[in-house]
Design an enzyme around this catalytic site. Structure first.
Site: not given
Ligand code: ACO
Length: 324
Positions: A115, A251, A281
């Site tokens: 990214c 980003h 993204n």
């Molecule tokens: N829909 C519904 N529920 C979901 C989904 C979905 N699409 N995806 C995950 N869940 C559930 C999980 O299974 C979990 O369930 P559980 O509590 O029963 O286990 C729950 O939602 C919470 O999951 P978390 O991982 O804690 O959710 P979080 O608040 O961390 O959000 C996310 C997840 C959006 C991926 C976040 O962690 C994030 O944005 N991380 C950074 C990712 C990022 O920025 N990547 C890009 C940077 S690098 C690049 O650009 C390639």
């Protein structure tokens, strides 16, 4: 000898026509518009048509930037493309785009920094110009990341989209680009990666195992912390303060990460360019797409100071502070 700087003379971008909303994704995985919006800020993403490649999007974005700049392709003396989803293993996407533009002869290469690919490419191009090696450079960030998504995995498939952005950089007697910063820490490689490549896990079966894997929560935590220190470092390198920045162009991965960085910079969200709701993204495409939107919508004006930053797989992270 008077110092040489680089400055952005024009921007361009390209998005695939097909728009996929959160409601559309509700039909293929167990997710909801509400979950996606509140966790990420994403409302929709553009997805490349069958046969439409990273190079196609890069070419369109480049054409728009060159047209706006009033620069002919033959005038370019370097093309750098940030991408982690190249059309081919080789030649590079930069070579493919160079030929389509008719800029044959100048150096052209891809930069794979996930990214952070566009931010790395901008930093490299700035150094080529500062050294006197190049005078007019095309810098592109382009991706078709949705090609390596597992559409059964709700944790990742809701996060990504396709798109490209480009800038034309030119040598100038005044900044332009004040400072660029680049970092990587390969120790984090397994938190966000695609474990298949040419020399590991390769198979000639179509789409064999080519899937993004991400430990979302861990990536989130490191991204927020790392971007905090990156903005400090960038301000220091440019000899500026938070109050000197007119616009933050981050980003576009997650609205909550963007808000955390804005808070660290004491910037109200009105001074932050947000496109993650529209584009999701787009990896290397993200910052130049947001920049082109900011310029074409009339938000960013000539003479304003912009802080651009990105964080991605590797981990990699990089930034630029520039006067537009
Ligand atoms: N829909 C519904 N529920 C979901 C989904 C979905 N699409 N995806 C995950 N869940 C559930 C999980 O299974 C979990 O369930 P559980 O509590 O029963 O286990 C729950 O939602 C919470 O999951 P978390 O991982 O804690 O959710 P979080 O608040 O961390 O959000 C996310 C997840 C959006 C991926 C976040 O962690 C994030 O944005 N991380 C950074 C990712 C990022 O920025 N990547 C890009 C940077 S690098 C690049 O650009 C390639």
């Amino acid at each position: 000898m008077a110092p040489i700087y680089s400055r952005i003379i024009a921007t361009g971008s390209a998005l695939p026509e097909r728009v996929v909303s959160n409601a559309d994704l509700e039909k293929i995985v167990d997710t909801s518009d509400e979950w996606i919006r509140t966790r990420t800020g994403i409302r929709q993403r553009h997805i490349a048509a069958e046969g439409q490649t990273t190079g196609d999007l890069a070419f369109l974005a480049a054409q728009r930037a060159l047209e706006t700049a009033g620069v002919k392709a033959a005038e370019l003396d370097l093309i750098v493309v940030g991408t982690t989803t190249p059309d081919l293993i080789f030649p590079s996407t930069a070579c493919l785009v160079q030929d389509r533009l008719g800029a044959n002869g100048c150096p052209a290469f891809d930069v794979n920094a996930a990214c952070s690919g566009f931010m790395y490419s901008l930093g490299i191009a700035d150094k080529f110009i500062r050294s006197g090696q190049s005078k007019k450079v095309l810098v592109i960030g382009a991706e078709t990341l949705t090609r390596m998504i597992d559409w059964n995995e709700r944790e990742t498939c809701v996060l990504f989209g396709d798109g490209a952005g480009a800038v034309v950089l030119e040598a100038a007697s005044e900044p332009g680009v004040y400072a660029t910063c680049m970092h990587a820490d390969g120790g984090y490689k397994e938190l966000l990666w695609n474990p298949v490549g040419v020399s590991a896990g390769f198979s000639d079966e179509p789409n064999h195992g080519v899937r993004i894997k991400m430990a979302g929560r861990e990536v989130f935590k490191v991204a927020v912390k790392t971007l905090d220190s990156l903005v400090d470092e960038t301000l220091q390198a440019a000899g500026m303060h938070e109050s000197d920045i007119d616009w933050l162009i981050p980003h576009q991965a997650n609205l909550r990460i963007i808000e955390a960085t804005a808070k660290r910079l004491q910037m109200p969200m009105e001074r932050v360019i947000v496109t993650v709701d529209q584009h999701a993204n787009t990896s290397s495409g993200s910052v130049p797409l947001a920049l082109d939107y900011a310029v074409r919508s009339g938000k960013v004006q000539r003479g304003q100071n912009l802080l651009l930053e990105a964080f991605g797989g590797g981990f990699t992270w990089a930034s630029a502070l520039l006067r537009y």
